[in-house]
Scaffold this active site. Structure first.
Site, PDB file in Angstrom:
ATOM      1  N   ILE A  12       0.875  -1.167   0.108  1.00 32.67           N
ATOM      2  CA  ILE A  12       0.076   0.102   0.025  1.00 32.67           C
ATOM      3  C   ILE A  12       0.826   1.381  -0.117  1.00 32.67           C
ATOM      4  O   ILE A  12       0.405   2.237  -0.565  1.00 32.67           O
ATOM      5  CB  ILE A  12      -0.921   0.019   1.098  1.00 32.67           C
ATOM      6  CG1 ILE A  12      -1.972  -1.141   1.114  1.00 32.67           C
ATOM      7  CG2 ILE A  12      -1.748   1.199   1.394  1.00 32.67           C
ATOM      8  CD1 ILE A  12      -2.697  -1.351   2.343  1.00 32.67           C
ATOM      9  N   ASP A  31      11.307   2.747   6.176  1.00 34.29           N
ATOM     10  CA  ASP A  31      10.987   1.070   6.015  1.00 34.29           C
ATOM     11  C   ASP A  31      11.955   0.456   6.449  1.00 34.29           C
ATOM     12  O   ASP A  31      13.288   0.537   5.797  1.00 34.29           O
ATOM     13  CB  ASP A  31      10.288   1.068   4.530  1.00 34.29           C
ATOM     14  CG  ASP A  31       9.361  -0.238   4.697  1.00 34.29           C
ATOM     15  OD1 ASP A  31       8.460  -0.281   4.298  1.00 34.29           O
ATOM     16  OD2 ASP A  31       9.813  -1.223   5.005  1.00 34.29           O
ATOM     17  N   LEU A  73       1.968   3.551   8.265  1.00 33.72           N
ATOM     18  CA  LEU A  73       1.528   2.341   7.485  1.00 33.72           C
ATOM     19  C   LEU A  73       2.557   1.152   7.931  1.00 33.72           C
ATOM     20  O   LEU A  73       2.124  -0.043   7.894  1.00 33.72           O
ATOM     21  CB  LEU A  73       1.840   2.359   6.015  1.00 33.72           C
ATOM     22  CG  LEU A  73       1.002   3.450   5.396  1.00 33.72           C
ATOM     23  CD1 LEU A  73       1.418   3.233   3.761  1.00 33.72           C
ATOM     24  CD2 LEU A  73      -0.304   3.526   5.411  1.00 33.72           C
ATOM     25  N   ALA A  75       3.828  -2.019   9.766  1.00 30.73           N
ATOM     26  CA  ALA A  75       3.240  -2.970  10.710  1.00 30.73           C
ATOM     27  C   ALA A  75       3.669  -4.306  10.120  1.00 30.73           C
ATOM     28  O   ALA A  75       4.058  -4.683   8.872  1.00 30.73           O
ATOM     29  CB  ALA A  75       1.732  -2.918  10.619  1.00 30.73           C
ATOM     30  N   TYR A 177      -3.113 -10.012  15.401  1.00 24.65           N
ATOM     31  CA  TYR A 177      -2.996  -8.866  14.677  1.00 24.65           C
ATOM     32  C   TYR A 177      -4.158  -7.791  14.790  1.00 24.65           C
ATOM     33  O   TYR A 177      -3.958  -6.581  14.940  1.00 24.65           O
ATOM     34  CB  TYR A 177      -2.773  -9.154  13.156  1.00 24.65           C
ATOM     35  CG  TYR A 177      -3.121  -8.452  12.099  1.00 24.65           C
ATOM     36  CD1 TYR A 177      -1.915  -7.447  11.736  1.00 24.65           C
ATOM     37  CD2 TYR A 177      -4.109  -8.535  11.236  1.00 24.65           C
ATOM     38  CE1 TYR A 177      -2.065  -6.570  10.731  1.00 24.65           C
ATOM     39  CE2 TYR A 177      -4.196  -7.167  10.221  1.00 24.65           C
ATOM     40  CZ  TYR A 177      -3.228  -6.524   9.905  1.00 24.65           C
ATOM     41  OH  TYR A 177      -3.655  -5.527   9.032  1.00 24.65           O
ATOM     42  N   VAL A 221      -7.670 -15.621   0.139  1.00 22.10           N
ATOM     43  CA  VAL A 221      -8.771 -16.325  -0.659  1.00 22.10           C
ATOM     44  C   VAL A 221      -8.352 -15.888  -2.150  1.00 22.10           C
ATOM     45  O   VAL A 221      -8.276 -16.884  -2.931  1.00 22.10           O
ATOM     46  CB  VAL A 221     -10.102 -16.031  -0.088  1.00 22.10           C
ATOM     47  CG1 VAL A 221     -10.956 -14.652  -0.421  1.00 22.10           C
ATOM     48  CG2 VAL A 221     -10.974 -17.043  -0.788  1.00 22.10           C
ATOM     49  N   ARG A 245     -17.772  -9.768   1.154  1.00 27.83           N
ATOM     50  CA  ARG A 245     -16.653  -8.847   1.438  1.00 27.83           C
ATOM     51  C   ARG A 245     -16.642  -7.737   0.591  1.00 27.83           C
ATOM     52  O   ARG A 245     -17.314  -7.531  -0.380  1.00 27.83           O
ATOM     53  CB  ARG A 245     -15.284  -9.828   0.838  1.00 27.83           C
ATOM     54  CG  ARG A 245     -14.994 -11.088   1.675  1.00 27.83           C
ATOM     55  CD  ARG A 245     -14.714 -10.832   3.340  1.00 27.83           C
ATOM     56  NE  ARG A 245     -14.534 -12.311   3.951  1.00 27.83           N
ATOM     57  CZ  ARG A 245     -15.519 -12.752   4.502  1.00 27.83           C
ATOM     58  NH1 ARG A 245     -16.751 -12.640   4.523  1.00 27.83           N
ATOM     59  NH2 ARG A 245     -15.169 -13.861   5.169  1.00 27.83           N
ATOM     60  N   ARG A 304     -15.449 -23.882   7.474  1.00 29.14           N
ATOM     61  CA  ARG A 304     -14.501 -23.929   8.739  1.00 29.14           C
ATOM     62  C   ARG A 304     -15.227 -23.107   9.706  1.00 29.14           C
ATOM     63  O   ARG A 304     -15.655 -22.005   9.523  1.00 29.14           O
ATOM     64  CB  ARG A 304     -13.322 -22.930   8.405  1.00 29.14           C
ATOM     65  CG  ARG A 304     -12.188 -23.982   7.574  1.00 29.14           C
ATOM     66  CD  ARG A 304     -11.157 -23.358   7.122  1.00 29.14           C
ATOM     67  NE  ARG A 304     -11.449 -21.895   6.627  1.00 29.14           N
ATOM     68  CZ  ARG A 304     -10.463 -21.264   5.995  1.00 29.14           C
ATOM     69  NH1 ARG A 304      -9.150 -21.625   5.520  1.00 29.14           N
ATOM     70  NH2 ARG A 304     -10.772 -20.016   5.142  1.00 29.14           N
ATOM     71  N   GLY A 306     -14.572 -21.147  12.529  1.00 30.10           N
ATOM     72  CA  GLY A 306     -14.274 -19.882  12.763  1.00 30.10           C
ATOM     73  C   GLY A 306     -14.079 -18.909  11.818  1.00 30.10           C
ATOM     74  O   GLY A 306     -14.197 -17.649  11.962  1.00 30.10           O
TER      75      GLY A 306
HETATM   76  N1  LIG Z   1      -3.262  -5.248   2.504  1.00 30.12           N
HETATM   77  C1  LIG Z   1      -4.481  -5.019   3.016  1.00 30.12           C
HETATM   78  O1  LIG Z   1      -5.403  -5.476   2.366  1.00 30.12           O
HETATM   79  C2  LIG Z   1      -4.384  -4.345   4.556  1.00 30.12           C
HETATM   80  C3  LIG Z   1      -5.783  -4.152   5.020  1.00 30.12           C
HETATM   81  C4  LIG Z   1      -6.086  -3.352   6.229  1.00 30.12           C
HETATM   82  C5  LIG Z   1      -4.824  -2.904   6.650  1.00 30.12           C
HETATM   83  N2  LIG Z   1      -3.835  -2.751   6.363  1.00 30.12           N
HETATM   84  C6  LIG Z   1      -2.629  -2.299   6.855  1.00 30.12           C
HETATM   85  O2  LIG Z   1      -2.119  -1.420   5.947  1.00 30.12           O
HETATM   86  C7  LIG Z   1      -0.491  -1.268   6.140  1.00 30.12           C
HETATM   87  C8  LIG Z   1       0.019  -1.578   5.165  1.00 30.12           C
HETATM   88  O3  LIG Z   1       0.006  -2.944   4.666  1.00 30.12           O
HETATM   89  P1  LIG Z   1       0.689  -3.456   3.496  1.00 30.12           P
HETATM   90  O4  LIG Z   1      -0.516  -4.496   2.833  1.00 30.12           O
HETATM   91  O5  LIG Z   1       1.235  -2.672   2.415  1.00 30.12           O
HETATM   92  O6  LIG Z   1       1.626  -4.562   4.100  1.00 30.12           O
HETATM   93  P2  LIG Z   1       3.244  -4.711   3.669  1.00 30.12           P
HETATM   94  O7  LIG Z   1       3.827  -5.562   4.410  1.00 30.12           O
HETATM   95  O8  LIG Z   1       3.566  -4.807   2.202  1.00 30.12           O
HETATM   96  O9  LIG Z   1       3.809  -3.250   3.989  1.00 30.12           O
HETATM   97  C9  LIG Z   1       4.211  -2.986   5.407  1.00 30.12           C
HETATM   98  C10 LIG Z   1       5.670  -2.435   5.074  1.00 30.12           C
HETATM   99  O10 LIG Z   1       6.104  -1.991   6.649  1.00 30.12           O
HETATM  100  C11 LIG Z   1       7.496  -2.254   6.675  1.00 30.12           C
HETATM  101  N3  LIG Z   1       7.681  -2.432   8.085  1.00 30.12           N
HETATM  102  C12 LIG Z   1       7.424  -3.397   8.966  1.00 30.12           C
HETATM  103  N4  LIG Z   1       7.584  -3.261  10.223  1.00 30.12           N
HETATM  104  C13 LIG Z   1       8.263  -2.161  10.325  1.00 30.12           C
HETATM  105  C14 LIG Z   1       8.987  -1.512  11.343  1.00 30.12           C
HETATM  106  N5  LIG Z   1       9.357  -2.122  12.478  1.00 30.12           N
HETATM  107  N6  LIG Z   1       9.851  -0.190  10.928  1.00 30.12           N
HETATM  108  C15 LIG Z   1       9.856  -0.073   9.573  1.00 30.12           C
HETATM  109  N7  LIG Z   1       9.094  -0.500   8.452  1.00 30.12           N
HETATM  110  C16 LIG Z   1       8.404  -1.555   8.801  1.00 30.12           C
HETATM  111  C17 LIG Z   1       7.585  -3.381   5.926  1.00 30.12           C
HETATM  112  O11 LIG Z   1       8.964  -3.774   5.673  1.00 30.12           O
HETATM  113  C18 LIG Z   1       6.732  -3.256   4.741  1.00 30.12           C
HETATM  114  O12 LIG Z   1       7.582  -2.380   3.658  1.00 30.12           O
HETATM  115  C19 LIG Z   1      -0.297  -2.129   7.281  1.00 30.12           C
HETATM  116  O13 LIG Z   1      -0.262  -1.322   8.656  1.00 30.12           O
HETATM  117  C20 LIG Z   1      -1.470  -3.306   7.474  1.00 30.12           C
HETATM  118  O14 LIG Z   1      -1.464  -3.635   8.662  1.00 30.12           O
HETATM  119  C21 LIG Z   1      -3.510  -3.594   4.876  1.00 30.12           C
END
Ligand SMILES: NC(=O)c1ccc[n+]([C@@H]2O[C@H](COP(=O)([O-])OP(=O)(O)OC[C@H]3O[C@@H](n4cnc5c(N)ncnc54)[C@H](O)[C@@H]3O)[C@@H](O)[C@H]2O)c1
Ligand SMILES: [Zn+2]
Length: 337
Positions: A12, A31, A73, A75, A177, A221, A245, A304, A306
């Site tokens: 994202i 990052d 972002l 996580a 999570y 999925v 969804r 399933r 859950g």
């Molecule tokens: N993908 C989805 O459908 C979705 C849905 C809801 C929420 N989110 C949230 O959106 C955000 C981005 O998700 P994404 O899908 O792009 O995931 P992603 O894993 O591709 O991106 C997360 C980025 O954070 C970096 N990162 C992780 N821990 C770190 C740290 N301690 N310090 C610095 N960088 C760190 C990772 O290297 C990665 O590049 C996250 O917070 C995730 O929880 C994603």
């Protein structure tokens, strides 16, 4: 504006950085390039990439020194169900958010945008014909065996009808999570009260698109269906395929983050970020099969216990507050990802 995007090298993050840069903002990306997410170093066009961890407060301090907005972002994403990962989740997500907020407070950052998630809700919203909005009880194996997949009213046992989840629905995080996302929102609220800054928690729904990670609760999925189709097999759909969804394209999500970074909001706001279109899991399987000219999906009736039956969002509040809405249809989004 000067914007720090944590996790900006992720799925994202990358389009978010591009959208912010294209709007003329000065973007720095922090990052850690987690090796489980990035087997190779990604390109992050539009941003100055600094490799480092959000828990490194000195580094975050240097980068936020003259930032107007922090978009947080970063996580650990994944499924959040393996308790072996609990420390990594809590450290990366809860402590990571705490460090970002502490530095944002010290450096006088006025605004924080946080990546929250639909998983904070646990289940979708349901209405009973008799009792209105109710929290469904757990589904019974006898019902599921009989092909009754929708949950029942805890008061009168009637089968419930799914409806759209709004932001004031009760929070019910069901794994580690999800718990870290709820906690992140609560920390943001506390930061707002203490600093007078403003914060927006964007509750992303099922984000899909180019570079979508596998093994997350969001992509799970769709990536399973894709693998089956790639092997020439029909996608196998659980239950009756009617699980609802909300699949939202990553470019729409990036645009929502950009809108939240710019918007003149006050206090703390949590906003659903979904496509506004209800898609069933069976419908997704069909759309994916059609996109690649593969075999028609098979609906198996397997279940399933859950699994969440339905989660779909109303994204009306994001439209009101941010002037944002999703513009990519599922068919278009799948054709271009
Ligand atoms: N993908 C989805 O459908 C979705 C849905 C809801 C929420 N989110 C949230 O959106 C955000 C981005 O998700 P994404 O899908 O792009 O995931 P992603 O894993 O591709 O991106 C997360 C980025 O954070 C970096 N990162 C992780 N821990 C770190 C740290 N301690 N310090 C610095 N960088 C760190 C990772 O290297 C990665 O590049 C996250 O917070 C995730 O929880 C994603
Ligand atoms: Zn009832």
């Amino acid at each position: 504006m000067r914007v720090l995007v944590t996790g900006g090298a992720g799925f994202i993050g990358r389009p978010t950085v591009q959208i912010l840069a294209a709007a003329g903002h000065d973007v720095t990306v922090l990052d850690s390039l987690r090796p489980d997410v990035h087997p190779a170093a990604p390109q992050v066009p539009g941003g100055r990439l600094v490799r480092g961890d959000v828990r490194d407060e000195d580094l975050v301090g240097t980068l936020t020194h003259d930032a107007d907005v922090v978009v947080h972002l970063a996580a650990k994403v994944g499924l959040g169900v393996d308790l072996g990962d609990i420390v990594d989740y809590v450290s990366s997500n809860d402590l990571g958010t705490a460090c970002v907020l502490r530095v944002a407070a010290t450096e006088g950052v006025a605004k924080v945008v946080f990546a929250s998630s639909m998983v904070v809700y646990g289940e979708g919203a349901y209405d009973c014909p008799e009792h209105g909005r109710v929290a469904p009880g757990p589904r019974r194996p006898t019902d599921l065996d009989a092909g009754i997949f929708d949950p029942r009213c805890p008061r009168c046992d009637a089968v419930l009808a799914p409806t759209l989840v709004a932001e004031d629905a009760p929070l019910d995080p069901r794994n580690v999570y999800a718990a870290t996302k709820v906690h992140g929102e609560h920390l943001l609220s506390a930061w707002v009260r203490e600093t007078g800054g403003s914060a927006v928690a964007l509750r992303f729904h099922n984000v899909y698109g180019p570079g979508s990670p596998r093994d997350t609760p969001y992509a799970g999925v769709a990536s399973l269906f894709r693998s089956e189709l790639a092997a020439g097999r029909p996608p196998r759909v659980f239950e009756d395929g009617g699980q609802r969804r909300d699949f939202v394209h990553v470019h729409d999500v990036a645009a929502a983050v950009g809108a939240a970074a710019r918007a003149d909001t006050a206090g703390f706001a949590a906003l659903n970020v979904g496509s506004g279109t209800v898609t069933t899991v069976g419908g997704l399987a069909e759309a994916l099969a059609h996109a690649v000219g593969g075999p028609e999906p098979v609906v198996t009736g397997q279940y399933r216990l859950g699994d969440v039956r339905h989660v779909t969002a109303s994204s009306a509040r994001a439209r009101e507050v941010l002037g944002w809405h999703a513009t990519t249809s599922l068919a278009d989004g799948l054709a271009h990802s």
